[in-house]
Scaffold this motif. Structure first.
Motif, short mmCIF file in Angstrom:
data_model
loop_
_atom_site.label_atom_id
_atom_site.label_comp_id
_atom_site.label_asym_id
_atom_site.label_seq_id
_atom_site.Cartn_x
_atom_site.Cartn_y
_atom_site.Cartn_z
N VAL A 1 -3.91 11.39 17.98
CA VAL A 1 -3.98 12.61 16.77
C VAL A 1 -4.15 13.99 17.54
O VAL A 1 -4.09 14.88 17.24
N VAL B 1 -6.29 5.69 18.42
CA VAL B 1 -6.20 6.88 17.56
C VAL B 1 -6.57 8.24 17.70
O VAL B 1 -5.86 9.25 17.79
N ASP C 1 8.25 10.41 7.73
CA ASP C 1 8.31 11.78 8.36
C ASP C 1 9.55 12.32 8.90
O ASP C 1 9.61 13.39 9.36
N ARG D 1 0.70 -1.27 -0.17
CA ARG D 1 -0.17 0.03 0.14
C ARG D 1 0.84 1.28 -0.03
O ARG D 1 0.61 2.24 -0.77
N ARG E 1 -3.73 7.85 4.03
CA ARG E 1 -2.59 7.55 5.35
C ARG E 1 -3.35 7.63 6.53
O ARG E 1 -2.99 6.98 7.48
N ILE F 1 3.40 17.62 8.49
CA ILE F 1 1.99 17.70 8.25
C ILE F 1 1.80 18.80 7.29
O ILE F 1 1.89 19.75 7.30
N GLY G 1 -5.86 0.83 6.58
CA GLY G 1 -7.14 0.70 5.97
C GLY G 1 -7.77 -0.80 6.40
O GLY G 1 -8.38 -1.08 5.38
N CYS H 1 2.45 13.83 16.03
CA CYS H 1 2.39 12.58 15.86
C CYS H 1 1.68 12.61 14.35
O CYS H 1 0.60 12.97 14.12
N ALA H 2 2.48 11.91 13.38
CA ALA H 2 1.95 11.78 12.17
C ALA H 2 1.30 10.26 12.08
O ALA H 2 2.26 9.34 12.51
N LEU H 3 0.07 9.99 11.79
CA LEU H 3 -0.58 8.94 11.96
C LEU H 3 -0.37 8.29 10.23
O LEU H 3 -0.73 9.07 9.53
N HIS H 4 -0.36 6.75 10.51
CA HIS H 4 -0.34 6.09 9.09
C HIS H 4 -1.09 5.00 9.42
O HIS H 4 -0.80 3.85 10.14
N LEU H 5 -2.49 4.97 8.75
CA LEU H 5 -3.19 3.64 8.92
C LEU H 5 -3.21 2.74 7.82
O LEU H 5 -2.98 3.48 6.47
#
Lengths: 368, 368
Positions: free
Chosen positions: A328, A324, A283, A23, B31, B287, A339, A333-337
């Motif tokens: 946030v 989550v 990041d 992905r 993301r 971000i 899916g 914090c940079a979030l990466h999910l």
């Protein structure tokens, strides 16, 4: 595709495996104007949402493999345990990058260790184990504690058994379920680090800064940059990654896990693909491991992987993903999910890159 | 969805418009584990490759609009000229973020200027023009040089005519093709800058650093960070963006173009969406503007848009895209292509973020 030919925008990269690595590779390809087709046996793979086409079929389906290969310009993979028969077929139709040799070596822990020690690199003491007699002999040489691992198909701590004493031998052998195995001695390390290295089709090598890993229950928990290691160890780590990349005439990104010991660096294992311990690059650097891999596979020059920020990458495993809303709240914090609809214990659902501050700058307050 | 309710991972954001802005919004949503549905009248929109579903229909197709709205949790847009009738229908079904007021104001240059001056902000001298008589009166007040623009649907220099002398009036009026227009006086500026501001559903505001823009032929050519402006001007620019965001009770990202003049900042125009002059944030901040917009629209807290690097963003317009092979030779260039198959003069095909060095650091050598 010759080694010097570059894919043009609009060209198609085929990815074997449709998990989160696929992905994120697909997103990097999209940024570069390249299209992605995914081949994945499982239903609803995370990569499908970012791919132009997804072929859902087992690796034994020759017709599906052929259709997939004929629709792409080059094939790469996010998963090193693709069956050899599938690779043999694909290779008659399209180039595979990284090449077969890297896959052959990394698919078998014994072959990998023989290869690495053959390059003059240090590995933990190891011995092949096929049965009770060879396990007994291996324990005689390596001693305990030790760890018995299947030679093939192990990941995230699966297919492994620890031996605290020689008495544990029968249970450990039983856990291998008849598969060929390798016994590894324990290494007394002060830290585990990873180097994510990249090598372009032009032979140029670029390594990201080493990150310091913490595992929990056999699964990567966190990677922190910078690693708390002396400058000379950083240089050694990068040289080791470069040595492996060159020896394999490698094209793409390679993950190298290393133990830091008083006697120097010991190679734990290599992965011929983008690696969980390189997720911080998304990041922490302008060009991340995913784009670096796609650039290499597409025959493009590598980008600049200089680290601009200190980062702590935290995996979100199983129910961690319920956090989550709290994560946030922290603007650093940079979030990466990924899916994935359903969380299960041990399942990697996403990760967080917490920015600690500018690279080389004063550390930020904890908790920010 | 109340203002305080947050979308959960797996929720769906609907985007009106499927161009490159929608494409990059969709990547940011992915993301964060959010799904995207796109509504776009044109075929093969760039955003489709990154969206779970794309509805291809005109904005007049009520059935398609209804199906689209019912499939999503919240609606946003990458394009401010969505017809009012379509928005009226959608609004009965799902919340629209940013809200209708921002759209109403920015869809009409005259309304926008009245609104901004009503907030006490400076705009270029302007006057409504409907016919030869009102143009003559406007020229009497504003003088020449001046520029006549259609009130609605103009972008990238379209629907505009310059008047060097009063003699140019008939030709300029002709160029409006009977549409209501506004005459703007020229502003003698030393620089044009943009502030990309974001406001969360919780009312918190975060602005990216102002970038310095260069236009060529009415189309943005480059944005460079930092802008060569005094610190006090930076503060003024951010305060102006914040004032507009708060006045509109805005949720999402807003682009504000400003002229730097000896008498202070003059607002050129606002765009109630992510903006081309904010593309540098993709590689200059952890971000970026796209994630900031998605976070706001999803009811999540804004992230940290601190700039870590100095950046020059260059648009790739029309045949510029032929330069890709040369661009990627420079390892400090991050390439972003939009997946458009065909290049046409004036068509935005992609952009490049050239990293100049760490923010606040010594400038890199030119050409690196």
């Amino acid at each position: 595709m010759s080694d010097l030919e570059r894919l043009r925008p609009g060209a198609v990269i085929g990815i074997l495996g449709g998990g989160q690595l696929g992905r994120m590779l697909a997103m990097a390809a999209a940024r570069l104007g390249l299209e992605v087709h995914v081949f994945e046996p499982g239903a609803n793979p995370p990569a499908a949402a970012m791919a132009a086409t997804t072929v859902t079929a087992p690796y034994e389906d020759e017709e599906a493999l052929r259709r997939f290969a004929e629709g792409v310009d080059v094939v790469t993979y996010e998963f090193e345990n693709v069956p050899t028969s599938a690779l043999d077929l694909i290779e008659t139709l399209r180039p595979i990058r990284p090449g077969r040799e890297a896959l052959r070596i990394s698919q078998d822990r014994l072959t990998e260790k023989d290869y690495l020690t053959g390059l003059g690199l240090n590995c933990a003491p190891y011995a092949a184990v096929d049965d009770a007699a060879s396990l007994d002999a291996a324990l005689g040489r390596i001693g305990t504690p030790a760890i018995l691992k299947t030679r093939r198909m192990g990941y995230d701590g699966k297919g492994q058994a620890r031996l605290a004493h020689r008495d544990d031998a029968p249970a450990a052998l039983e856990a291998m379920q008849g598969q060929a195995a390798v016994l590894e001695g324990f290494v007394d390390f002060s830290a585990e680090i990873s180097v994510i290295g990249a090598r372009g089709a032009d032979g140029r090598v670029a390594c990201f800064d080493p990150g310091e890993n913490v595992h929990r229950g056999g699964i990567l928990h966190s990677t922190t940059l910078p690693a708390r290691i002396p400058r000379a160890v950083t240089a050694d780590a990068v040289l080791i990654a470069g040595r492996i990349l060159n020896a394999l005439d490698y094209v793409g990104v390679l993950g190298v896990e290393l133990f830091v010991t008083p006697g120097g660096l010991v190679v734990n294992e290599i992965a011929p693909r983008v690696h969980n311990s390189g997720h911080w690059t998304q990041d922490g650097c302008v060009i991340d491991q995913f784009e670096q891999h796609i650039r290499a596979v597409a025959g493009w020059p590598l980008g600049d992987g200089t680290r601009h920020s200190d980062v702590e990458m935290l995996n979100l495993i199983g129910d961690d993903v319920e956090d989550v809303a709290r994560i946030v709240e922290n603007s650093h914090c940079a979030l990466h999910l990924y899916g994935k609809a359903e969380s299960r214990p041990g399942r990697k659902m996403g990760h967080v890159n917490r920015i600690l501050g500018p690279a080389g700058g004063a550390p930020r307050e904890p908790g920010r």
